[in-house]
Design an enzyme around this catalytic site. Structure first.
Site, PDB file in Angstrom:
ATOM      1  N   GLU A 108      40.656  24.807  25.695  1.00 35.33           N
ATOM      2  CA  GLU A 108      39.857  23.925  24.897  1.00 35.33           C
ATOM      3  C   GLU A 108      38.984  24.664  23.887  1.00 35.33           C
ATOM      4  O   GLU A 108      38.808  24.522  22.703  1.00 35.33           O
ATOM      5  CB  GLU A 108      39.057  22.765  25.517  1.00 35.33           C
TER       6      GLU A 108
ATOM      7  N   THR B 130      41.577  26.481  16.060  1.00 35.42           N
ATOM      8  CA  THR B 130      42.417  27.181  16.028  1.00 35.42           C
ATOM      9  C   THR B 130      43.544  26.332  16.227  1.00 35.42           C
ATOM     10  O   THR B 130      43.733  25.753  17.162  1.00 35.42           O
ATOM     11  CB  THR B 130      41.989  28.377  16.708  1.00 35.42           C
TER      12      THR B 130
ATOM     13  N   TYR C  98      32.901  17.524  22.082  1.00 42.83           N
ATOM     14  CA  TYR C  98      34.163  17.761  22.130  1.00 42.83           C
ATOM     15  C   TYR C  98      34.610  18.200  23.528  1.00 42.83           C
ATOM     16  O   TYR C  98      35.481  17.875  24.141  1.00 42.83           O
ATOM     17  CB  TYR C  98      34.707  18.358  20.932  1.00 42.83           C
TER      18      TYR C  98
ATOM     19  N   ASP D   6      38.406  15.163  18.107  1.00 44.82           N
ATOM     20  CA  ASP D   6      38.604  16.223  17.322  1.00 44.82           C
ATOM     21  C   ASP D   6      39.010  15.872  15.922  1.00 44.82           C
ATOM     22  O   ASP D   6      39.274  14.710  15.623  1.00 44.82           O
ATOM     23  CB  ASP D   6      39.403  17.234  17.985  1.00 44.82           C
TER      24      ASP D   6
END
Ligand code: SF4
Length: 358
Positions: free
Chosen positions: A39, A45, A122, A140
């Site tokens: 995560e 990314t 998150y 996200d």
């Protein structure tokens, strides 16, 4: 949505996820540390890039103990090229704390986990839900896009003030019986179906509930505030040769590219030539007098908030001993040793050239 619709939404989404989810290595594990690593890497990314790094990382540091005991330089070396190096530094710092004070066990308590270095809302929600089945909704960028379309939310997704609105929707829809699967399903939907451009609504499992689809406004959502133009900086960098060695310096441990190695240099002042800036930076940054031998190359690199253009010069050492003003460490190394050190990607764009110099 009515309660009945919410129940149907969850059912349709989870059924789709069960069949169509991509096979990803971090989905084959319940190891909280491995899930945490994945995560952290996935934040900022793309999955494709993370796939190149995840296995390498967990092979090298299979447990939190291995990570905690590792030298930060080794951690940064494995992370090299993945960017946002603060993520690696924070993970390393958190591993030290968890092994030092929590018996090496990833906290299964949200609040306790949330306090660790680099763990934001998150990451905390994603790890706690996936690893421990705790009912926290993870939001996200992908998830925000899906919600913006589902509910025609016109608050800009790139403004932090909007997060509360998206979080409320996520909390409302979260399936508390399968929070990990639900969160992953939402992210997967955003990544593989509800694309930023041209979402493939035809195969979307929650199309029935999507207001953007029913009003043909998929392309109008999500709303974004216009980003400011990205500034571009011009830098001069010197590869200083002294006998057969070259000088590398280490950036301070925090901030952009913190802890990485690089070649000394800096910004070119207005009206200054790149050559003059290079010579000046050698004086100001590392206290060396150098002579420029040749221009090696120009490289460009884009970071999130700015771009750089770097003129790279080959220099000969003339006089002085290294005194650091900015960098925190230095080495005179032979070119063959270069791969032992973590460098930013911009430097990697000209390192192959150095290896060819006789
Ligand atoms: Fe996204 Fe289309 Fe699904 Fe709506 S129907 S959530 S726009 S993929």
């Amino acid at each position: 949505m009515t309660l009945k619709e919410i129940a149907q939404f969850r059912k349709d989404l989870l059924k789709w996820f069960k069949t169509y989810q991509r096979k990803l290595p971090w989905r084959d594990t319940k190891n909280p540390y491995h899930i945490w690593v994945s995560e952290v890497m996935l934040q900022q990314t793309q999955v494709k890039k993370v796939l190149e790094y995840y296995q390498k990382f967990v092979d090298k540091f299979p447990t939190l103990w291995h990570l905690a005991e590792a030298d930060l330089q080794d951690v940064l070396k494995i992370w090299e090229g993945l960017g946002y190096y603060a993520r690696a530094r924070n993970l390393h710092k958190a591993a030290k704390l968890v092994t030092g004070e929590m018996d090496g066990k990833v906290p299964s308590d949200y609040q306790q986990f949330r306090k660790l270095s680099g763990v934001g809302d998150y990451i905390a929600a994603a790890v706690q839900s996936i690893a421990f089945d705790s009912a926290y909704a993870a939001v996200d960028g992908n998830v925000k896009r899906v919600f913006a379309r589902l509910f025609l939310i016109d608050s800009p997704i790139n403004q932090s003030a909007s997060l509360k609105i998206f979080q409320e929707k996520a909390d409302l829809l979260l399936d508390s019986h399968a929070p990990g699967h639900f969160n992953q399903a939402m992210m997967e939907l955003g990544a593989t179906v509800c694309h930023p451009k041209s979402p493939t609504c035809i195969v979307c499992p929650v199309q029935t509930f999507c207001r953007a689809f029913h009003t043909a406004r998929q392309e109008k959502f999500p709303v974004r505030v216009k980003a400011k133009p990205t500034p571009e900086y011009h830098l001069a960098v010197g590869v200083v040769y002294r006998n057969d060695n070259i000088l590398i310096t280490q950036r301070k441990p925090d901030g952009l590219l913190g802890g990485l190695w690089e070649f000394p240099g800096g910004k070119i002042d207005e009206g200054e030539t790149a050559e003059a800036a290079c010579v000046r930076w050698m004086q100001e940054g590392v206290n060396l007098s150098v002579e420029i031998i040749e221009f090696l190359t120009r490289v460009r690199h884009a970071y999130t908030h700015f771009k750089i253009v770097v003129d790279v010069f080959r220099c000969d050492y003339q006089s002085g001993e290294v005194v650091l003003n900015g960098p925190v460490d230095y080495r005179w190394i032979c070119v063959d040793e270069i791969d032992q050190y973590p460098f930013p990607r911009a430097n990697h764009k000209f390192i192959p050239l150095l290896k060819k110099i006789e």
